[in-house]
Design a protein around this motif. Sequence first.
Motif, PDB file in Angstrom:
ATOM      1  N   ASP A 141     -34.434  14.110   4.393  1.00 56.25           N
ATOM      2  CA  ASP A 141     -34.895  15.492   4.435  1.00 56.25           C
ATOM      3  C   ASP A 141     -35.409  15.865   5.820  1.00 56.25           C
ATOM      4  OD1 ASP A 141     -35.550  18.042   3.407  1.00 56.25           O
ATOM      5  OD2 ASP A 141     -37.632  17.425   3.131  1.00 56.25           O
TER       6      ASP A 141
ATOM      7  N   GLN B 282     -41.129   9.043  -8.363  1.00 52.07           N
ATOM      8  CA  GLN B 282     -41.218  10.346  -7.727  1.00 52.07           C
ATOM      9  C   GLN B 282     -42.421  10.379  -6.792  1.00 52.07           C
ATOM     10  OE1 GLN B 282     -39.071  12.867  -8.205  1.00 52.07           O
ATOM     11  NE2 GLN B 282     -37.991  12.304 -10.082  1.00 52.07           N
ATOM     12  N   ASP B 283     -42.259  11.107  -5.667  1.00 51.17           N
ATOM     13  CA  ASP B 283     -43.372  11.343  -4.742  1.00 51.17           C
ATOM     14  C   ASP B 283     -44.021  10.036  -4.307  1.00 51.17           C
ATOM     15  OD1 ASP B 283     -45.200  12.706  -3.192  1.00 51.17           O
ATOM     16  OD2 ASP B 283     -46.518  13.226  -4.861  1.00 51.17           O
TER      17      ASP B 283
ATOM     18  N   HIS C 182     -42.235   8.915   3.646  1.00 49.44           N
ATOM     19  CA  HIS C 182     -42.393   9.477   2.300  1.00 49.44           C
ATOM     20  C   HIS C 182     -41.032   9.556   1.635  1.00 49.44           C
ATOM     21  CE1 HIS C 182     -42.635  12.792  -0.690  1.00 49.44           C
ATOM     22  NE2 HIS C 182     -43.773  12.208  -0.977  1.00 49.44           N
TER      23      HIS C 182
ATOM     24  N   ASN D 215     -39.209  11.176  -1.614  1.00 53.00           N
ATOM     25  CA  ASN D 215     -39.392  12.168  -2.678  1.00 53.00           C
ATOM     26  C   ASN D 215     -38.916  11.630  -4.027  1.00 53.00           C
ATOM     27  OD1 ASN D 215     -40.013  14.949  -3.582  1.00 53.00           O
ATOM     28  ND2 ASN D 215     -37.813  15.033  -3.977  1.00 53.00           N
ATOM     29  N   ARG D 216     -37.795  10.870  -4.018  1.00 54.96           N
ATOM     30  CA  ARG D 216     -37.251  10.359  -5.284  1.00 54.96           C
ATOM     31  C   ARG D 216     -36.501   9.058  -5.022  1.00 54.96           C
ATOM     32  NH1 ARG D 216     -32.180  11.067  -7.725  1.00 54.96           N
ATOM     33  NH2 ARG D 216     -32.171  10.765  -9.991  1.00 54.96           N
TER      34      ARG D 216
ATOM     35  N   LYS E  54     -35.318  12.482   1.152  1.00 55.25           N
ATOM     36  CA  LYS E  54     -35.162  13.337  -0.021  1.00 55.25           C
ATOM     37  C   LYS E  54     -34.873  12.518  -1.264  1.00 55.25           C
ATOM     38  CE  LYS E  54     -32.742  17.475  -1.603  1.00 55.25           C
ATOM     39  NZ  LYS E  54     -31.722  18.492  -1.261  1.00 55.25           N
TER      40      LYS E  54
END
Length: 440
Positions: free
Chosen positions: A92, A180-181, A150, A152-153, A104
């Motif tokens: 992302d 997730q997250d 990070h 996200n998924r 992402k």
Amino acid sequence: MMMLNMKRFFIAISLLLVLLIALVISFIALFDVNDYRDWASDQIKQSTGYDVRFQSIENHWLAEKRFSLIGVTLYQQQQRVMRIEKLDIEVDKLELWQRLLAIKSINISGVEVDKPLFGLATTTQTVSENDNVPPQNSVKLQKLAWQRLHINRLNISAVNGVIEHQGQRLMLEGGQLELQDLLVINNQQLQLVPVNADITLAFKHLQLQAPQQQLQIDNLQLSAQGDLLQRQAKLDITTSSIVTGLSAQQLITVDALQLGLQFNKNRLLLEHLNIDAFSGSLAMQADAVLDIKLLPKPSVSVQQVTLHSLLAHDMSIDIPTWLMPAEQQNISDEQQKNELLPLQVLLIKQLKLDNISVYSANSALPLQLKNLQLTLNDLYLIEQQRWINFPPDDAQAGSFSLAFERLGWQETLIEQLSIAGSLSDDDQGLLLLKQLLFEK
């Protein structure tokens, strides 16, 4: 003339820049990363000790900021440990100067596990006595190269494997895990404990066999969400079947399990527990008040447990011998009376057993109970970390009713008993029950 020459110079520079950009774009577009997959495998092996090989790499970076690794295989001593059919990564945000990476999604599909995933490093480092080895604390505080990572998924699907290790065998079919997250690195520190948790786990079949026990779970669905800072969490579990027991002995089977837990601050709530077992069914709701301390070291103790309802009916329980307690040590009655329990208060608000039969052939617990009907309301079993006497010394507001067709307990045999009363020390029904069961 000067202006004309300057104009021609800028035009030439512009054409040169356009040509250079076109060449870079063409190089990236035509660059085949597969030509360097062996080099990448060597770099991974030298830096981490893991022998990772790739079948092919698909590069979709320019169009979608995505690339895929096909046929990723992990080896140890030339033996395959794990194979991943496809690993797809979609980015992302990537800022190299600030060392920031936001992914992402990561999709891993078609995982086959052949060996345990611990102790897989193939390279070893020899440390002499004169080498300066940094203490453990300094390693934990060591800053990483990246400022933040990070995800996200993260989704792992179609996991299968059969692992055998030290006489134990684990078989997994149709496993799936989704996170997730997921904050992996923050402020150049690896986040070992997630602040937020959003986990989904599922598998079709899991079987664990050990020399002295076995466990089989079918069609498990697990979801968990939590916030560590707010001290809130929620857990839901469903399975179609759980079978457990010792080898060559009676197995216990639990069908259609549904479990819901919720944690808020210092309160743990059992929203529901529904199971089909022993040819009958059971439903339960309860909550517990916890005492949580973080300093000087983390500790959790149970203050009070309240059983709001426990309803069971049509169960025929044959207690296997492996559930029997081990031989008791020689502990005097006075020592048992003074021993404190790890629970302050245990209160039963409602308990109802309908048509329950229990059988045990073990000499430590000789019991035959047929067609039990039992109702309890508002009964304190533990107060101030001690079991309450039977009948209780202090009057309780609760009530009970008891009936059974036949009871064989130690040297006592009782048939066709029906009795009811209040949970007070002067209740005649309770005193009669104590005399029948506990006084010879």
